[in-house]
Design a protein around this motif. Structure first.
Motif, PDB file in Angstrom:
ATOM      1  N   UNK A 136       0.832  -1.203   0.000  1.00 49.44           N
ATOM      2  CA  UNK A 136       0.000   0.000   0.000  1.00 49.44           C
ATOM      3  C   UNK A 136       0.863   1.248   0.000  1.00 49.44           C
ATOM      4  N   UNK A 137       0.592   2.155  -0.928  1.00 54.67           N
ATOM      5  CA  UNK A 137       1.333   3.412  -0.993  1.00 54.67           C
ATOM      6  C   UNK A 137       0.980   4.285   0.204  1.00 54.67           C
ATOM      7  N   UNK A 138       1.923   5.122   0.614  1.00 56.66           N
ATOM      8  CA  UNK A 138       1.653   6.035   1.719  1.00 56.66           C
ATOM      9  C   UNK A 138       0.689   7.140   1.302  1.00 56.66           C
ATOM     10  N   UNK A 139       0.845   7.614   0.072  1.00 54.62           N
ATOM     11  CA  UNK A 139      -0.061   8.613  -0.496  1.00 54.62           C
ATOM     12  C   UNK A 139      -0.433   8.171  -1.905  1.00 54.62           C
ATOM     13  N   UNK A 140      -1.701   8.321  -2.254  1.00 58.48           N
ATOM     14  CA  UNK A 140      -2.145   8.023  -3.603  1.00 58.48           C
ATOM     15  C   UNK A 140      -2.857   9.242  -4.165  1.00 58.48           C
ATOM     16  N   UNK A 141      -2.372   9.693  -5.323  1.00 63.37           N
ATOM     17  CA  UNK A 141      -2.976  10.833  -6.001  1.00 63.37           C
ATOM     18  C   UNK A 141      -3.742  10.316  -7.214  1.00 63.37           C
ATOM     19  N   UNK A 142      -5.049  10.537  -7.178  1.00 65.92           N
ATOM     20  CA  UNK A 142      -5.899  10.113  -8.282  1.00 65.92           C
ATOM     21  C   UNK A 142      -6.086  11.294  -9.228  1.00 65.92           C
ATOM     22  N   UNK A 143      -5.484  11.194 -10.409  1.00 69.09           N
ATOM     23  CA  UNK A 143      -5.592  12.249 -11.412  1.00 69.09           C
ATOM     24  C   UNK A 143      -6.868  12.020 -12.210  1.00 69.09           C
ATOM     25  N   UNK A 182     -13.153   3.923 -20.893  1.00 70.53           N
ATOM     26  CA  UNK A 182     -12.547   4.851 -19.943  1.00 70.53           C
ATOM     27  C   UNK A 182     -13.578   5.411 -18.969  1.00 70.53           C
ATOM     28  N   UNK A 183     -14.813   5.574 -19.397  1.00 72.24           N
ATOM     29  CA  UNK A 183     -15.865   6.038 -18.492  1.00 72.24           C
ATOM     30  C   UNK A 183     -16.135   4.998 -17.412  1.00 72.24           C
ATOM     31  N   UNK A 184     -16.169   3.722 -17.811  1.00 71.77           N
ATOM     32  CA  UNK A 184     -16.391   2.648 -16.836  1.00 71.77           C
ATOM     33  C   UNK A 184     -15.240   2.564 -15.839  1.00 71.77           C
ATOM     34  N   UNK A 185     -14.012   2.674 -16.335  1.00 66.98           N
ATOM     35  CA  UNK A 185     -12.841   2.641 -15.456  1.00 66.98           C
ATOM     36  C   UNK A 185     -12.854   3.845 -14.516  1.00 66.98           C
ATOM     37  N   UNK A 186     -13.194   4.994 -15.063  1.00 67.26           N
ATOM     38  CA  UNK A 186     -13.244   6.203 -14.234  1.00 67.26           C
ATOM     39  C   UNK A 186     -14.253   6.051 -13.106  1.00 67.26           C
ATOM     40  N   UNK A 187     -15.412   5.504 -13.397  1.00 67.85           N
ATOM     41  CA  UNK A 187     -16.425   5.317 -12.361  1.00 67.85           C
ATOM     42  C   UNK A 187     -15.901   4.427 -11.231  1.00 67.85           C
ATOM     43  N   UNK A 188     -15.159   3.381 -11.601  1.00 69.86           N
ATOM     44  CA  UNK A 188     -14.593   2.504 -10.577  1.00 69.86           C
ATOM     45  C   UNK A 188     -13.518   3.222  -9.763  1.00 69.86           C
ATOM     46  N   UNK A 189     -12.695   3.998 -10.427  1.00 67.31           N
ATOM     47  CA  UNK A 189     -11.626   4.711  -9.721  1.00 67.31           C
ATOM     48  C   UNK A 189     -12.191   5.767  -8.782  1.00 67.31           C
ATOM     49  N   UNK A 195     -13.405   5.418  -1.243  1.00 72.35           N
ATOM     50  CA  UNK A 195     -13.292   4.354  -0.241  1.00 72.35           C
ATOM     51  C   UNK A 195     -11.929   4.338   0.427  1.00 72.35           C
ATOM     52  N   UNK A 196     -10.864   4.523  -0.374  1.00 74.34           N
ATOM     53  CA  UNK A 196      -9.507   4.406   0.143  1.00 74.34           C
ATOM     54  C   UNK A 196      -8.919   5.732   0.616  1.00 74.34           C
ATOM     55  N   UNK A 197      -9.628   6.825   0.399  1.00 77.89           N
ATOM     56  CA  UNK A 197      -9.122   8.110   0.853  1.00 77.89           C
ATOM     57  C   UNK A 197      -7.991   8.654   0.008  1.00 77.89           C
ATOM     58  N   UNK A 198      -8.029   8.376  -1.302  1.00 76.31           N
ATOM     59  CA  UNK A 198      -7.020   8.937  -2.191  1.00 76.31           C
ATOM     60  C   UNK A 198      -7.214  10.446  -2.319  1.00 76.31           C
TER      61      UNK A 198
END
Length: 230
Positions: A136-143, A182-189, A195-198
């Protein structure tokens, strides 16, 4: 393998950049690498680094033709592809690579592939078990970026051609196929980010604005332990 924590205070601090295709993950990880404090030991890791036999000689049998590998990955059968992608992701994080670093920058990491493989194979159980193997990364940045802008960026990049994997495995590589996947992937991300607090970042902003925001968050997280040039 542990990244920095109370039980592993000398382990590297891991920062992951995740998002859809075309959101600027590689661009941002490179920019942050340049702007972290000059006295910090920073290593940037991408799953396709396994093709570098100077770092990963154990994978030399794969050759060094990345465009061909990207095309072949799209053609793999479902379970094989899931296992292969997580094998490369996990393989890049061998101890010899991460030990001694202050920061590990994870370019892309597992989320995009996990979201794609859950959609392609339908084997969410297999994907979730594979994710458990990833540190698990210490910080995750979701672009986060509108898929329409992702399409514009991807098709404007002559150095990295589109492959079916980015387009729902549709060999036509059409805009419609890209947008749907990409829309489906984006919805999951987005769901995982909540959920993970990114840290959700608007990837439509300028590179300098995003980099500054990232560095400020990193400084808040590690500033007391190691210097970050903000």
């Amino acid at each position: 393998m542990f990244f920095n924590s109370d039980t592993a205070p000398d382990a590297p601090f891991a920062i992951a950049f995740v998002g859809n295709d075309g959101t600027g993950k590689s661009t941002m990880s490179k920019a942050v690498q340049k702007r972290l404090a000059p006295d910090s030991r920073v290593r940037r890791v991408d799953k396709w680094d396994v093709l570098r036999d100077d770092i990963y000689p154990e994978y030399a049998f794969m050759g060094d033709d990345l465009p061909q590998l990207r095309r072949c990955t799209s053609n793999m059968q479902e379970t094989t592809r899931t296992l292969f992608l997580f094998w490369t992701l996990h393989g890049t994080l061998k101890p010899e690579v991460v030990e001694g670093a202050d920061f590990i920058l994870l370019d892309g990491y597992w989320p995009k592939h996990a979201a794609s493989e859950m959609r392609y194979s339908g084997q969410s159980g297999l994907v979730r078990e594979a994710v458990k193997l990833m540190p698990q990364a210490n910080l995750t940045f979701y672009l986060d970026l509108d898929p329409a802008e992702s399409w514009r960026r991807r098709t404007a990049d002559p150095d990295i051609p589109l492959v079916p994997y980015e387009c729902g495995l549709d060999p036509s590589l059409s805009e419609a196929a890209f947008m749907e996947h990409q829309t489906a992937v984006r919805n999951q991300l987005v769901e995982w980010s909540d959920s993970y607090g990114w840290h959700r970042i608007d990837a439509a902003r300028t590179q300098d604005e995003i980099c500054q925001q990232v560095l400020e968050i990193v400084d808040q997280a590690v500033g007391k332990k190691m210097h970050v040039a903000v």
